[in-house]
Design an enzyme around this catalytic site. Structure first.
Site, mmCIF file in Angstrom:
data_model
loop_
_atom_site.group_PDB
_atom_site.id
_atom_site.type_symbol
_atom_site.label_atom_id
_atom_site.label_comp_id
_atom_site.label_asym_id
_atom_site.label_seq_id
_atom_site.Cartn_x
_atom_site.Cartn_y
_atom_site.Cartn_z
ATOM 1 N N SER A 36 0.792 -1.163 -0.011
ATOM 2 C CA SER A 36 0.167 -0.027 -0.041
ATOM 3 C C SER A 36 0.983 1.276 0.066
ATOM 4 O O SER A 36 1.893 1.215 0.815
ATOM 5 C CB SER A 36 -0.987 -0.037 1.071
ATOM 6 O OG SER A 36 -1.873 1.189 1.299
ATOM 7 N N PHE A 102 -10.073 5.381 -14.757
ATOM 8 C CA PHE A 102 -8.759 4.912 -14.935
ATOM 9 C C PHE A 102 -7.975 5.403 -13.710
ATOM 10 O O PHE A 102 -8.020 6.620 -13.111
ATOM 11 C CB PHE A 102 -7.853 5.647 -16.261
ATOM 12 C CG PHE A 102 -6.410 5.495 -16.269
ATOM 13 C CD1 PHE A 102 -5.949 4.170 -16.547
ATOM 14 C CD2 PHE A 102 -5.589 6.565 -16.251
ATOM 15 C CE1 PHE A 102 -4.623 4.043 -17.011
ATOM 16 C CE2 PHE A 102 -4.196 6.506 -16.403
ATOM 17 C CZ PHE A 102 -3.714 5.112 -16.508
ATOM 18 N N ASN A 195 -3.638 8.242 -35.881
ATOM 19 C CA ASN A 195 -2.384 8.727 -36.144
ATOM 20 C C ASN A 195 -1.521 8.013 -36.801
ATOM 21 O O ASN A 195 -1.840 6.962 -37.590
ATOM 22 C CB ASN A 195 -1.448 8.930 -34.323
ATOM 23 C CG ASN A 195 -1.555 7.476 -33.939
ATOM 24 O OD1 ASN A 195 -1.281 6.403 -34.689
ATOM 25 N ND2 ASN A 195 -1.593 7.595 -32.538
ATOM 26 N N THR A 223 -2.727 12.088 -38.110
ATOM 27 C CA THR A 223 -1.879 13.223 -37.276
ATOM 28 C C THR A 223 -0.735 12.932 -37.210
ATOM 29 O O THR A 223 -0.433 11.551 -37.104
ATOM 30 C CB THR A 223 -2.743 13.536 -36.040
ATOM 31 O OG1 THR A 223 -2.957 12.102 -35.209
ATOM 32 C CG2 THR A 223 -4.052 14.052 -35.976
ATOM 33 N N LEU A 224 0.317 13.779 -37.370
ATOM 34 C CA LEU A 224 1.660 13.405 -37.473
ATOM 35 C C LEU A 224 2.513 14.101 -36.218
ATOM 36 O O LEU A 224 3.782 14.121 -36.290
ATOM 37 C CB LEU A 224 2.354 14.089 -38.795
ATOM 38 C CG LEU A 224 1.428 13.383 -40.031
ATOM 39 C CD1 LEU A 224 2.191 14.109 -41.198
ATOM 40 C CD2 LEU A 224 1.541 11.879 -40.207
ATOM 41 N N GLY A 225 1.714 14.363 -35.115
ATOM 42 C CA GLY A 225 2.658 14.772 -33.883
ATOM 43 C C GLY A 225 3.027 16.329 -34.037
ATOM 44 O O GLY A 225 2.365 16.801 -34.679
ATOM 45 N N LYS A 227 4.775 17.202 -36.663
ATOM 46 C CA LYS A 227 4.740 17.429 -37.993
ATOM 47 C C LYS A 227 3.504 17.776 -38.354
ATOM 48 O O LYS A 227 3.342 18.073 -39.654
ATOM 49 C CB LYS A 227 5.314 16.113 -38.652
ATOM 50 C CG LYS A 227 6.689 15.823 -38.232
ATOM 51 C CD LYS A 227 7.222 14.768 -39.252
ATOM 52 C CE LYS A 227 8.472 14.257 -38.745
ATOM 53 N NZ LYS A 227 8.926 12.857 -39.284
ATOM 54 N N GLY A 228 2.277 17.807 -37.521
ATOM 55 C CA GLY A 228 0.958 18.234 -38.159
ATOM 56 C C GLY A 228 0.243 17.224 -38.405
ATOM 57 O O GLY A 228 0.003 16.354 -37.936
ATOM 58 N N ASP A 257 -7.900 14.110 -29.475
ATOM 59 C CA ASP A 257 -9.321 14.639 -29.422
ATOM 60 C C ASP A 257 -9.492 16.046 -29.813
ATOM 61 O O ASP A 257 -10.652 16.283 -30.329
ATOM 62 C CB ASP A 257 -9.783 14.195 -28.033
ATOM 63 C CG ASP A 257 -9.651 12.659 -27.714
ATOM 64 O OD1 ASP A 257 -9.618 12.111 -28.498
ATOM 65 O OD2 ASP A 257 -9.476 12.372 -26.555
#
Length: 324
Positions: A36, A102, A195, A223-225, A227-228, A257
């Site tokens: 714990s 989560f 991505n 999506t490319l991080g 790089k756009g 998102d």
């Protein structure tokens, strides 16, 4: 534009342990671990891909319909979303389970011990889109995000059967889904979001080449991080959209998102694909500068000023009257 966003609804419980997990492990007792950790901090953040996307669209002045499953503990989250223009009337409330959660503890060395409770998310497969469409007077686009896999397949099949244009956005569920399921989710989509890694995984699992996928979807957005983003259509030159310069990289969670929120908002404003992706990229930049997926603020003047700096005064002028 009448838009529904389906996907997971969740809360994140994030804790910090000032020591190191490894210091608490006894090598010859690993078969019977009982530990714990007294933590110093607890942050409870709103999350889930569908609310994240809806929140961003709400900031931009749209009123998207959130479609997903949550527990009876959803009341505070619902109030937050409704204050930000999100229509939550199509959220299914489980009578037995809590909202997906989560729970993660991070130590001083950035090691993590985490658990994910799916909870009410499993009941998303029981949601029908037809009542949503009837309530809204039709659906111009359904974005099908990562969710209970059976729910994703059901909503996609319902869109095909009833003629609702849909955007396929399987994101993190690509790793879990089989090739046949992914083919079912992608085929016939007006838009396909992923991505770069997910793009390769989709092609590997489906057995479809990049060219074949472009014959099966209207627009492919990758999506490319840093790089756009890249936009592709069959028979058309690809469009590359760079990202604005961020002030700081605080937390990448929820960046994808936010991009989708901005892109879909651009579509609803009848912008061309390049401009829509620019709006998405500006939203993504705001999120990476902020701790939390729904803690950023738009600030129309600041947004437009930075948008003009990144993409030019003409681009900013085109969206000036659209920003809420």
């Amino acid at each position: 534009m009448r838009i529904a966003v389906t996907g997971s609804i969740a809360t994140d419980h994030l804790m910090s342990f000032p020591g190191r997990f490894t210091d608490q492990l006894v090598a010859d007792q690993l078969h019977t671990v009982s530990l714990s950790f007294l933590v110093d901090e607890l942050e409870v953040r709103r999350g889930g891909v569908a609310p994240n996307i809806c929140f961003g669209m709400g900031l931009l002045g749209l009123t998207p319909a959130l479609v997903g499953a949550a527990g009876s503990d959803f009341d505070e989250y619902r109030a937050w979303l409704e204050r930000h223009r999100v229509d939550t009337r199509s959220v299914h409330i489980s009578e037995l389970k809590h909202t997906a959660r989560f729970v993660c503890t991070t130590d001083s060395q950035q090691n993590q011990i985490a658990s994910f409770y799916a909870g009410a998310m499993a009941e998303a497969r029981n949601i029908e889109l037809r009542p949503v469409a009837e309530r809204l007077g039709g659906l111009d686009l359904v974005l099908i995000g990562a969710d209970d896999p059976e729910a994703m397949v059901r909503h996609t099949e319902e869109c095909r059967g009833l003629g609702y244009p849909f955007a396929a956005d399987p994101s993190q569920q690509v790793a879990r889904l089989e090739g046949e399921q992914i083919r079912d989710l992608v085929d016939g989509a007006a838009y396909l979001f992923s991505n770069e890694y997910e793009k390769a995984l989709i092609e590997s699992k489906t057995g479809w080449s990049d060219e074949e996928i472009l014959t099966r979807v209207g627009v492919r957005v990758t999506t490319l991080g840093a790089k756009g983003a890249r936009i592709e259509r069959k028979g058309e030159p690809q469009i590359l959209v760079p990202v604005p310069q961020e002030k700081a990289k605080v937390d990448p969670t929820g960046v994808g998102d936010a991009f989708r929120a901005g892109f879909v908002a651009g579509l609803s404003w009848e912008l061309d694909l390049e401009r829509a992706a620019q709006v998405g990229s500006m939203m993504a930049t705001l999120v990476i500068e902020t701790l939390g997926t729904q803690e950023y603020e738009l600030g129309a003047g600041r947004f437009l000023e930075r948008f003009a700096l990144a993409y030019g005064e003409d681009a900013a002028e085109e969206i000036r009257g659209r920003i809420a």
